[in-house]
Design a protein around this motif. Structure first.
Motif, PDB file in Angstrom:
ATOM      1  N   ALA A 124       0.835  -1.206   0.000  1.00 18.73           N
ATOM      2  CA  ALA A 124       0.000   0.000   0.000  1.00 18.73           C
ATOM      3  C   ALA A 124       0.870   1.258   0.000  1.00 18.73           C
ATOM      4  O   ALA A 124       0.612   2.222  -0.732  1.00 18.73           O
ATOM      5  CB  ALA A 124      -0.934  -0.006   1.205  1.00 18.73           C
ATOM      6  N   PHE A 125       1.923   1.264   0.816  1.00 18.46           N
ATOM      7  CA  PHE A 125       2.807   2.435   0.877  1.00 18.46           C
ATOM      8  C   PHE A 125       3.663   2.561  -0.381  1.00 18.46           C
ATOM      9  O   PHE A 125       4.010   3.673  -0.790  1.00 18.46           O
ATOM     10  CB  PHE A 125       3.683   2.380   2.124  1.00 18.46           C
ATOM     11  N   LYS A 126       4.001   1.448  -0.987  1.00 26.26           N
ATOM     12  CA  LYS A 126       4.727   1.498  -2.257  1.00 26.26           C
ATOM     13  C   LYS A 126       3.897   2.247  -3.303  1.00 26.26           C
ATOM     14  O   LYS A 126       4.401   3.129  -4.006  1.00 26.26           O
ATOM     15  CB  LYS A 126       5.041   0.086  -2.735  1.00 26.26           C
ATOM     16  N   LEU A 127       2.613   1.892  -3.401  1.00 26.77           N
ATOM     17  CA  LEU A 127       1.726   2.567  -4.348  1.00 26.77           C
ATOM     18  C   LEU A 127       1.569   4.044  -4.000  1.00 26.77           C
ATOM     19  O   LEU A 127       1.579   4.914  -4.889  1.00 26.77           O
ATOM     20  CB  LEU A 127       0.360   1.885  -4.363  1.00 26.77           C
ATOM     21  N   LEU A 128       1.412   4.331  -2.695  1.00 24.11           N
ATOM     22  CA  LEU A 128       1.223   5.716  -2.265  1.00 24.11           C
ATOM     23  C   LEU A 128       2.448   6.567  -2.576  1.00 24.11           C
ATOM     24  O   LEU A 128       2.327   7.685  -3.111  1.00 24.11           O
ATOM     25  CB  LEU A 128       0.925   5.754  -0.764  1.00 24.11           C
ATOM     26  N   PHE A 129       3.633   6.078  -2.266  1.00 24.53           N
ATOM     27  CA  PHE A 129       4.851   6.864  -2.460  1.00 24.53           C
ATOM     28  C   PHE A 129       5.167   7.044  -3.947  1.00 24.53           C
ATOM     29  O   PHE A 129       5.687   8.090  -4.350  1.00 24.53           O
ATOM     30  CB  PHE A 129       6.025   6.225  -1.730  1.00 24.53           C
ATOM     31  N   GLU A 130       4.872   6.031  -4.759  1.00 25.98           N
ATOM     32  CA  GLU A 130       5.079   6.190  -6.201  1.00 25.98           C
ATOM     33  C   GLU A 130       4.146   7.252  -6.761  1.00 25.98           C
ATOM     34  O   GLU A 130       4.544   8.072  -7.605  1.00 25.98           O
ATOM     35  CB  GLU A 130       4.850   4.858  -6.910  1.00 25.98           C
ATOM     36  N   PHE A 131       2.898   7.256  -6.287  1.00 23.03           N
ATOM     37  CA  PHE A 131       1.945   8.279  -6.730  1.00 23.03           C
ATOM     38  C   PHE A 131       2.377   9.664  -6.258  1.00 23.03           C
ATOM     39  O   PHE A 131       2.351  10.636  -7.036  1.00 23.03           O
ATOM     40  CB  PHE A 131       0.552   7.948  -6.194  1.00 23.03           C
ATOM     41  N   ALA A 132       2.783   9.778  -5.007  1.00 25.18           N
ATOM     42  CA  ALA A 132       3.187  11.070  -4.456  1.00 25.18           C
ATOM     43  C   ALA A 132       4.438  11.597  -5.152  1.00 25.18           C
ATOM     44  O   ALA A 132       4.546  12.804  -5.429  1.00 25.18           O
ATOM     45  CB  ALA A 132       3.434  10.945  -2.955  1.00 25.18           C
ATOM     46  N   ALA A 133       5.385  10.717  -5.432  1.00 27.37           N
ATOM     47  CA  ALA A 133       6.612  11.149  -6.095  1.00 27.37           C
ATOM     48  C   ALA A 133       6.321  11.682  -7.491  1.00 27.37           C
ATOM     49  O   ALA A 133       6.906  12.679  -7.925  1.00 27.37           O
ATOM     50  CB  ALA A 133       7.597   9.985  -6.165  1.00 27.37           C
ATOM     51  N   ARG A 145       3.429  12.944  -8.472  1.00 23.90           N
ATOM     52  CA  ARG A 145       2.650  14.169  -8.326  1.00 23.90           C
ATOM     53  C   ARG A 145       3.546  15.351  -7.927  1.00 23.90           C
ATOM     54  O   ARG A 145       3.370  16.469  -8.435  1.00 23.90           O
ATOM     55  CB  ARG A 145       1.567  13.954  -7.262  1.00 23.90           C
ATOM     56  N   LEU A 146       4.488  15.122  -7.040  1.00 28.50           N
ATOM     57  CA  LEU A 146       5.321  16.200  -6.508  1.00 28.50           C
ATOM     58  C   LEU A 146       6.633  16.375  -7.264  1.00 28.50           C
ATOM     59  O   LEU A 146       7.466  17.201  -6.865  1.00 28.50           O
ATOM     60  CB  LEU A 146       5.616  15.936  -5.029  1.00 28.50           C
ATOM     61  N   LYS A 147       6.849  15.572  -8.310  1.00 25.99           N
ATOM     62  CA  LYS A 147       8.053  15.674  -9.135  1.00 25.99           C
ATOM     63  C   LYS A 147       9.327  15.518  -8.309  1.00 25.99           C
ATOM     64  O   LYS A 147      10.256  16.326  -8.353  1.00 25.99           O
ATOM     65  CB  LYS A 147       8.090  17.027  -9.868  1.00 25.99           C
ATOM     66  N   THR A 148       9.369  14.433  -7.536  1.00 24.00           N
ATOM     67  CA  THR A 148      10.545  14.135  -6.725  1.00 24.00           C
ATOM     68  C   THR A 148      10.730  12.622  -6.695  1.00 24.00           C
ATOM     69  O   THR A 148      10.039  11.878  -7.409  1.00 24.00           O
ATOM     70  CB  THR A 148      10.366  14.690  -5.296  1.00 24.00           C
ATOM     71  N   THR A 149      11.646  12.161  -5.888  1.00 23.04           N
ATOM     72  CA  THR A 149      11.859  10.725  -5.730  1.00 23.04           C
ATOM     73  C   THR A 149      11.230  10.266  -4.417  1.00 23.04           C
ATOM     74  O   THR A 149      11.134  11.047  -3.468  1.00 23.04           O
ATOM     75  CB  THR A 149      13.357  10.394  -5.723  1.00 23.04           C
ATOM     76  N   PRO A 150      10.793   9.013  -4.335  1.00 21.65           N
ATOM     77  CA  PRO A 150      10.168   8.534  -3.090  1.00 21.65           C
ATOM     78  C   PRO A 150      11.059   8.710  -1.866  1.00 21.65           C
ATOM     79  O   PRO A 150      10.558   8.997  -0.773  1.00 21.65           O
ATOM     80  CB  PRO A 150       9.909   7.052  -3.386  1.00 21.65           C
ATOM     81  N   ALA A 151      12.373   8.550  -2.015  1.00 20.22           N
ATOM     82  CA  ALA A 151      13.278   8.659  -0.869  1.00 20.22           C
ATOM     83  C   ALA A 151      13.328  10.073  -0.301  1.00 20.22           C
ATOM     84  O   ALA A 151      13.708  10.264   0.860  1.00 20.22           O
ATOM     85  CB  ALA A 151      14.678   8.200  -1.262  1.00 20.22           C
ATOM     86  N   LYS A 152      12.943  11.070  -1.097  1.00 17.43           N
ATOM     87  CA  LYS A 152      13.007  12.456  -0.647  1.00 17.43           C
ATOM     88  C   LYS A 152      11.659  12.988  -0.172  1.00 17.43           C
ATOM     89  O   LYS A 152      11.544  14.182   0.150  1.00 17.43           O
ATOM     90  CB  LYS A 152      13.535  13.338  -1.774  1.00 17.43           C
ATOM     91  N   LEU A 153      10.650  12.135  -0.108  1.00 18.84           N
ATOM     92  CA  LEU A 153       9.341  12.579   0.349  1.00 18.84           C
ATOM     93  C   LEU A 153       9.376  12.941   1.833  1.00 18.84           C
ATOM     94  O   LEU A 153      10.082  12.298   2.623  1.00 18.84           O
ATOM     95  CB  LEU A 153       8.297  11.483   0.117  1.00 18.84           C
ATOM     96  N   CYS A 154       8.592  13.943   2.204  1.00 16.63           N
ATOM     97  CA  CYS A 154       8.476  14.361   3.598  1.00 16.63           C
ATOM     98  C   CYS A 154       7.068  14.072   4.101  1.00 16.63           C
ATOM     99  O   CYS A 154       6.104  14.039   3.325  1.00 16.63           O
ATOM    100  CB  CYS A 154       8.791  15.847   3.754  1.00 16.63           C
ATOM    101  N   PHE A 155       6.969  13.876   5.403  1.00 16.49           N
ATOM    102  CA  PHE A 155       5.679  13.516   5.984  1.00 16.49           C
ATOM    103  C   PHE A 155       4.642  14.613   5.737  1.00 16.49           C
ATOM    104  O   PHE A 155       3.466  14.322   5.491  1.00 16.49           O
ATOM    105  CB  PHE A 155       5.841  13.272   7.491  1.00 16.49           C
ATOM    106  N   GLU A 156       5.043  15.858   5.806  1.00 18.56           N
ATOM    107  CA  GLU A 156       4.100  16.968   5.635  1.00 18.56           C
ATOM    108  C   GLU A 156       3.477  16.994   4.248  1.00 18.56           C
ATOM    109  O   GLU A 156       2.415  17.589   4.045  1.00 18.56           O
ATOM    110  CB  GLU A 156       4.812  18.300   5.903  1.00 18.56           C
ATOM    111  N   GLN A 157       4.106  16.333   3.290  1.00 17.32           N
ATOM    112  CA  GLN A 157       3.561  16.307   1.938  1.00 17.32           C
ATOM    113  C   GLN A 157       2.426  15.300   1.779  1.00 17.32           C
ATOM    114  O   GLN A 157       1.647  15.377   0.827  1.00 17.32           O
ATOM    115  CB  GLN A 157       4.685  15.984   0.947  1.00 17.32           C
ATOM    116  N   ILE A 158       2.341  14.357   2.709  1.00 20.43           N
ATOM    117  CA  ILE A 158       1.286  13.333   2.626  1.00 20.43           C
ATOM    118  C   ILE A 158       0.074  13.859   3.396  1.00 20.43           C
ATOM    119  O   ILE A 158      -0.238  13.415   4.514  1.00 20.43           O
ATOM    120  CB  ILE A 158       1.778  11.979   3.202  1.00 20.43           C
ATOM    121  N   ASP A 159      -0.585  14.828   2.824  1.00 17.87           N
ATOM    122  CA  ASP A 159      -1.740  15.428   3.495  1.00 17.87           C
ATOM    123  C   ASP A 159      -3.034  14.796   2.995  1.00 17.87           C
ATOM    124  O   ASP A 159      -3.020  13.889   2.149  1.00 17.87           O
ATOM    125  CB  ASP A 159      -1.751  16.938   3.278  1.00 17.87           C
TER     126      ASP A 159
END
Length: 340
Positions: free
Chosen positions: A33-42, A44-58
């Motif tokens: 589930a988190f794999k799918l979420l982080f790939e979608f967020a990355a 959407r936010l034009k970044t890599t999953p490893a650089k995602l921040c918690f505040e971005q997962i709103d």
């Protein structure tokens, strides 16, 4: 900004494994589930999953992710709700680790689960089930193994994870054949086996040979049988059985369909929902009630025990053609020039 990677690692390894002692299937489901979420967020936010921040997962991103699952990936409401449950569990874990983000967390927790449809349980007929069980040819090692797996999956009503997870130590053939099954939530149950099923399992043990794996069913390389491996085997034999029973070509045969078929077989034989619940290893009998809606015999018993309202009797008499021609109206129509 708070990097999310250390927290998700702590959630999966500390909260799930150490604190909750979650099963391997649960951990894999949450991780996916988190794999799918982080790939979608990355994306959407034009970044890599490893650089995602918690505040971005709103809440807005999570809601868009759930919509993405349904529209782009074709997931149903049940799959959507499972992914949302994993996200909410992580957010509750973060309440104590990051109190400054409580407002963001509460907004995500407020996202409602989607209402699911309550459809009738699909199942196989006796002829369809027999055709699938007869499909493997017991003239080869693989055929003998496949026959034993299909018999055991149906007769015991096993989930695919329960079937491929069976150990040699879980099988008992004397004095009565039975298996010990570890179901969801590590709930164990002991199930007796039909004589036909026990015979099929004994035939497999005779050709199984010595392999490194302690699992009951192994693949051609002697390694543990996987979920996808059994799904492939079932699909292959279901396609072969469709030549004998054409109605199978209209159905999507899955391991869980065999479980539903077993449940309805037990319900029709015992008329006892509690026994079906024990057989399947359900945590609540409310989960088992779905089978009462699919079994018409339960409704037939209700019809037989109720006195139906009586119908008013009477006979319908059709008008004789000769008598109708002698009616005065017939002559009035004949004298009217406009009707000539």
């Amino acid at each position: 900004m708070t990097p999310i990677a250390p927290h998700i690692t702590a959630f999966l390894r500390q909260r799930l494994i150490e604190e909750r002692d979650a099963s391997r299937n649960t951990c894999e489901s949450y991780a996916y589930a988190f794999k799918l979420l982080f790939e979608f967020a990355a994306e959407r936010l034009k970044t890599t999953p490893a650089k995602l921040c918690f505040e971005q997962i709103d809440a807005t991103l999570v809601a868009d992710f759930l919509a993405h699952l349904e529209r782009r990936r074709g997931n149903g409401a049940n799959s959507r709700n499972l992914r949302l449950a994993a996200i909410k569990s992580f957010m509750r874990f973060m309440q104590y680790r990051l109190p400054a983000a409580l407002d963001q967390i509460q907004r995500v927790l407020a996202i409602p689960a989607k209402k699911t449809e309550s459809r009738l349980v699909k199942h196989l007929t006796v002829a369809e089930m027999q055709a699938i069980l007869d499909a493997p040819a017991p003239t080869s090692r693989e055929g003998i193994r496949d026959r034993a797996m299909l018999h055991l999956c149906f007769a015991a009503g096993l989930r695919v994870s329960e079937l491929v997870g069976l150990q040699m130590a879980d099988l008992r053939l004397q004095p009565e054949a039975s298996i010990r099954v570890e179901g969801k939530g590590r709930k164990e149950r002991c199930l007796p086996l039909w004589k036909q099923t026990a015979t099929a399992v004994r035939a497999w043990l005779a050709v199984r040979g010595t392999v490194p794996s302690s699992h009951l069913f192994v693949n051609a390389r002697g390694e543990v049988m996987t979920r996808s491996g059994f799904e492939y085997i079932l699909g292959k034999h279901a396609s072969a059985a469709a030549a004998v029973c054409p109605s199978l070509s209209q159905k999507r045969v899955s391991p869980h369909l065999l479980r539903h078929t077993c449940a309805l077989t037990v319900l029709q034989a015992t008329k006892d929902l509690r026994k079906v619940s024990l057989w399947l290893g359900h945590a609540s009998i409310q989960t088992t009630e779905i089978y009462t809606r699919a079994d018409p015999s339960v409704k037939l018993e209700a019809l037989e025990s109720i006195v139906a309202p009586a119908l008013r009797t009477g006979r319908f008499k059709a008008t004789d053609a000769l008598i109708a021609s002698l009616h005065p109206r017939a002559f009035a129509d004949a004298d009217d020039p406009s009707r000539r």
